[in-house]
Design a protein around this motif. Structure first.
Motif, PDB file in Angstrom:
ATOM      1  N   ASN A  90       9.437  20.544  57.296  1.00 48.85           N
ATOM      2  CA  ASN A  90       9.029  20.805  58.668  1.00 48.85           C
ATOM      3  C   ASN A  90       7.657  21.475  58.774  1.00 48.85           C
ATOM      4  OD1 ASN A  90       9.808  20.706  61.521  1.00 48.85           O
ATOM      5  ND2 ASN A  90       9.768  22.930  61.379  1.00 48.85           N
ATOM      6  N   LYS A  91       7.124  21.989  57.689  1.00 43.72           N
ATOM      7  CA  LYS A  91       5.883  22.767  57.715  1.00 43.72           C
ATOM      8  C   LYS A  91       4.724  22.045  58.380  1.00 43.72           C
ATOM      9  CE  LYS A  91       6.630  26.055  54.032  1.00 43.72           C
ATOM     10  NZ  LYS A  91       6.748  27.243  54.821  1.00 43.72           N
ATOM     11  N   SER A  92       4.648  20.753  58.216  1.00 42.77           N
ATOM     12  CA  SER A  92       3.511  20.017  58.791  1.00 42.77           C
ATOM     13  C   SER A  92       3.876  19.288  60.089  1.00 42.77           C
ATOM     14  CB  SER A  92       2.965  19.023  57.770  1.00 42.77           C
ATOM     15  OG  SER A  92       3.974  18.099  57.421  1.00 42.77           O
ATOM     16  N   PRO A 102       4.678  19.222  64.263  1.00 43.83           N
ATOM     17  CA  PRO A 102       4.724  17.767  64.455  1.00 43.83           C
ATOM     18  C   PRO A 102       3.493  17.104  63.836  1.00 43.83           C
ATOM     19  CG  PRO A 102       4.062  18.835  66.485  1.00 43.83           C
ATOM     20  CD  PRO A 102       4.347  19.927  65.497  1.00 43.83           C
ATOM     21  N   ARG A 103       3.662  15.850  63.461  1.00 40.82           N
ATOM     22  CA  ARG A 103       2.543  15.095  62.901  1.00 40.82           C
ATOM     23  C   ARG A 103       2.747  13.605  63.141  1.00 40.82           C
ATOM     24  NH1 ARG A 103       5.024  15.940  57.496  1.00 40.82           N
ATOM     25  NH2 ARG A 103       5.539  13.892  56.745  1.00 40.82           N
ATOM     26  N   MET A 104       1.652  12.937  63.347  1.00 41.96           N
ATOM     27  CA  MET A 104       1.685  11.487  63.543  1.00 41.96           C
ATOM     28  C   MET A 104       1.914  10.805  62.197  1.00 41.96           C
ATOM     29  SD  MET A 104       1.408  10.964  66.743  1.00 41.96           S
ATOM     30  CE  MET A 104       1.168   9.179  66.763  1.00 41.96           C
ATOM     31  N   LEU A 105       2.849   9.870  62.177  1.00 46.15           N
ATOM     32  CA  LEU A 105       3.112   9.107  60.967  1.00 46.15           C
ATOM     33  C   LEU A 105       2.358   7.789  60.975  1.00 46.15           C
ATOM     34  CD1 LEU A 105       6.928   9.725  60.577  1.00 46.15           C
ATOM     35  CD2 LEU A 105       5.034  10.970  59.540  1.00 46.15           C
ATOM     36  N   ASP A 106       2.228   7.248  62.165  1.00 44.38           N
ATOM     37  CA  ASP A 106       1.434   6.047  62.384  1.00 44.38           C
ATOM     38  C   ASP A 106       1.049   6.050  63.858  1.00 44.38           C
ATOM     39  OD1 ASP A 106       3.658   5.021  63.847  1.00 44.38           O
ATOM     40  OD2 ASP A 106       4.454   4.047  62.064  1.00 44.38           O
ATOM     41  N   GLU A 107       0.469   4.986  64.335  1.00 44.17           N
ATOM     42  CA  GLU A 107       0.010   4.980  65.727  1.00 44.17           C
ATOM     43  C   GLU A 107       1.146   4.975  66.754  1.00 44.17           C
ATOM     44  OE1 GLU A 107      -1.725   0.831  66.612  1.00 44.17           O
ATOM     45  OE2 GLU A 107      -1.523   0.937  64.412  1.00 44.17           O
ATOM     46  N   TYR A 108       2.376   4.757  66.296  1.00 41.33           N
ATOM     47  CA  TYR A 108       3.518   4.647  67.203  1.00 41.33           C
ATOM     48  C   TYR A 108       4.510   5.808  67.101  1.00 41.33           C
ATOM     49  CZ  TYR A 108       1.955  -0.156  66.487  1.00 41.33           C
ATOM     50  OH  TYR A 108       1.195  -1.277  66.361  1.00 41.33           O
ATOM     51  N   ARG A 149       5.755   9.802  65.884  1.00 38.88           N
ATOM     52  CA  ARG A 149       5.437  11.195  65.574  1.00 38.88           C
ATOM     53  C   ARG A 149       6.705  11.869  65.054  1.00 38.88           C
ATOM     54  NH1 ARG A 149       3.223  13.643  70.468  1.00 38.88           N
ATOM     55  NH2 ARG A 149       5.389  13.870  71.136  1.00 38.88           N
ATOM     56  N   LEU A 150       6.577  12.524  63.905  1.00 37.39           N
ATOM     57  CA  LEU A 150       7.662  13.356  63.396  1.00 37.39           C
ATOM     58  C   LEU A 150       7.590  14.666  64.157  1.00 37.39           C
ATOM     59  CD1 LEU A 150       9.944  14.083  61.411  1.00 37.39           C
ATOM     60  CD2 LEU A 150       8.159  14.832  59.823  1.00 37.39           C
ATOM     61  N   GLU A 151       8.622  14.955  64.940  1.00 38.15           N
ATOM     62  CA  GLU A 151       8.637  16.164  65.768  1.00 38.15           C
ATOM     63  C   GLU A 151       9.027  17.400  64.972  1.00 38.15           C
ATOM     64  OE1 GLU A 151       7.365  16.202  68.625  1.00 38.15           O
ATOM     65  OE2 GLU A 151       7.411  14.100  69.199  1.00 38.15           O
ATOM     66  N   ARG A 152      10.131  17.271  64.222  1.00 34.58           N
ATOM     67  CA  ARG A 152      10.611  18.408  63.455  1.00 34.58           C
ATOM     68  C   ARG A 152      11.664  17.951  62.455  1.00 34.58           C
ATOM     69  NH1 ARG A 152      15.195  21.693  66.482  1.00 34.58           N
ATOM     70  NH2 ARG A 152      16.277  19.999  67.520  1.00 34.58           N
ATOM     71  N   VAL A 153      11.873  18.807  61.477  1.00 38.84           N
ATOM     72  CA  VAL A 153      12.933  18.613  60.493  1.00 38.84           C
ATOM     73  C   VAL A 153      13.722  19.912  60.472  1.00 38.84           C
ATOM     74  CG1 VAL A 153      13.489  18.089  58.091  1.00 38.84           C
ATOM     75  CG2 VAL A 153      11.399  17.150  59.117  1.00 38.84           C
ATOM     76  N   TYR A 154      15.036  19.801  60.568  1.00 35.41           N
ATOM     77  CA  TYR A 154      15.880  20.987  60.572  1.00 35.41           C
ATOM     78  C   TYR A 154      17.215  20.651  59.919  1.00 35.41           C
ATOM     79  CZ  TYR A 154      18.000  18.830  64.709  1.00 35.41           C
ATOM     80  OH  TYR A 154      18.621  17.964  65.570  1.00 35.41           O
ATOM     81  N   SER A 155      18.006  21.690  59.678  1.00 39.87           N
ATOM     82  CA  SER A 155      19.307  21.443  59.058  1.00 39.87           C
ATOM     83  C   SER A 155      20.417  22.024  59.914  1.00 39.87           C
ATOM     84  CB  SER A 155      19.363  22.040  57.648  1.00 39.87           C
ATOM     85  OG  SER A 155      19.327  23.444  57.703  1.00 39.87           O
ATOM     86  N   GLU A 156      21.525  21.353  59.873  1.00 45.65           N
ATOM     87  CA  GLU A 156      22.779  21.815  60.468  1.00 45.65           C
ATOM     88  C   GLU A 156      23.837  21.648  59.400  1.00 45.65           C
ATOM     89  OE1 GLU A 156      23.480  19.493  63.988  1.00 45.65           O
ATOM     90  OE2 GLU A 156      21.975  20.599  65.152  1.00 45.65           O
ATOM     91  N   SER A 157      24.266  22.752  58.833  1.00 43.29           N
ATOM     92  CA  SER A 157      25.203  22.761  57.731  1.00 43.29           C
ATOM     93  C   SER A 157      24.640  21.901  56.596  1.00 43.29           C
ATOM     94  CB  SER A 157      26.584  22.294  58.175  1.00 43.29           C
ATOM     95  OG  SER A 157      27.520  22.482  57.130  1.00 43.29           O
ATOM     96  N   LEU A 158      25.287  20.807  56.268  1.00 41.85           N
ATOM     97  CA  LEU A 158      24.816  19.959  55.166  1.00 41.85           C
ATOM     98  C   LEU A 158      23.980  18.764  55.632  1.00 41.85           C
ATOM     99  CD1 LEU A 158      27.988  19.932  52.889  1.00 41.85           C
ATOM    100  CD2 LEU A 158      25.892  21.243  52.578  1.00 41.85           C
ATOM    101  N   ASP A 159      23.628  18.726  56.902  1.00 39.11           N
ATOM    102  CA  ASP A 159      22.815  17.629  57.423  1.00 39.11           C
ATOM    103  C   ASP A 159      21.356  18.068  57.537  1.00 39.11           C
ATOM    104  OD1 ASP A 159      25.133  16.148  57.734  1.00 39.11           O
ATOM    105  OD2 ASP A 159      25.314  16.583  59.865  1.00 39.11           O
ATOM    106  N   ILE A 160      20.465  17.230  57.025  1.00 41.09           N
ATOM    107  CA  ILE A 160      19.030  17.432  57.213  1.00 41.09           C
ATOM    108  C   ILE A 160      18.600  16.385  58.229  1.00 41.09           C
ATOM    109  CG2 ILE A 160      16.747  17.397  56.156  1.00 41.09           C
ATOM    110  CD1 ILE A 160      18.197  18.090  53.477  1.00 41.09           C
ATOM    111  N   ILE A 161      18.087  16.852  59.362  1.00 39.93           N
ATOM    112  CA  ILE A 161      17.803  15.953  60.481  1.00 39.93           C
ATOM    113  C   ILE A 161      16.304  15.828  60.695  1.00 39.93           C
ATOM    114  CG2 ILE A 161      18.184  15.556  62.953  1.00 39.93           C
ATOM    115  CD1 ILE A 161      20.739  17.504  62.391  1.00 39.93           C
ATOM    116  N   PHE A 162      15.851  14.591  60.746  1.00 41.57           N
ATOM    117  CA  PHE A 162      14.458  14.270  61.009  1.00 41.57           C
ATOM    118  C   PHE A 162      14.391  13.704  62.425  1.00 41.57           C
ATOM    119  CE2 PHE A 162      15.015  14.130  56.501  1.00 41.57           C
ATOM    120  CZ  PHE A 162      13.810  14.507  55.934  1.00 41.57           C
TER     121      PHE A 162
END
Length: 134
Positions: A41-43, A45-51, A53-66
């Motif tokens: 999540n450190k970087s 939000p960031r654009m991945l391509d022109e369409y 954007r990765l907003e955030r990455v976080y975890s809920e218990s054993l799930d890592i959510i992008f």
């Protein structure tokens, strides 16, 4: 009679403890999922391509959510093709990296990729786990 009652109570408590521990995720794996998400999540939000954007990455218990936002109309490809591309990347990064495989996936950690439009409506969601490594 007292002994039967004691045995019954002890058995109930033991079974309750076993069921509870089976449903409680491994604390170390939860901490590792949090650490993985924090680093990813450190970087953001960031654009991945022109369409996209990765907003955030976080975890809920054993799930890592992008969480991704689709910002513009993208060249259309099917949900099956989209899942296949993400799965290939998941295998390359998570399954084929021994540390991730052994310390995260084998402990039940899953990755969830959630794509939403600009109003927040979820368009697609894909979940990958150790089962996808096979």
């Amino acid at each position: 009679m007292k002994n039967k009652l004691r045995i019954s109570i002890a058995t109930t408590l033991l079974l309750s403890s076993i069921v509870s521990s089976a449903e409680t995720p491994d604390a170390l794996a939860v901490d590792m999922a949090k650490s993985f998400a924090s680093i990813a999540n450190k970087s953001s939000p960031r654009m991945l391509d022109e369409y996209t954007r990765l907003e955030r990455v976080y975890s809920e218990s054993l799930d890592i959510i992008f969480d991704y936002t689709i910002l513009a109309a993208i060249p259309e490809y099917s949900e099956v093709e989209h899942r296949g591309r993400l799965r290939d990347n998941f295998i390359r990064v998570m399954c084929d990296t021994p540390k991730f495989h052994d310390q995260l996936l084998s402990k039940g950690v899953k990755q969830i990729y959630r794509y939403s439009n600009t109003t927040g409506r979820i368009l697609r969601e894909f979940t990958f786990s150790i089962d996808d490594c096979a």
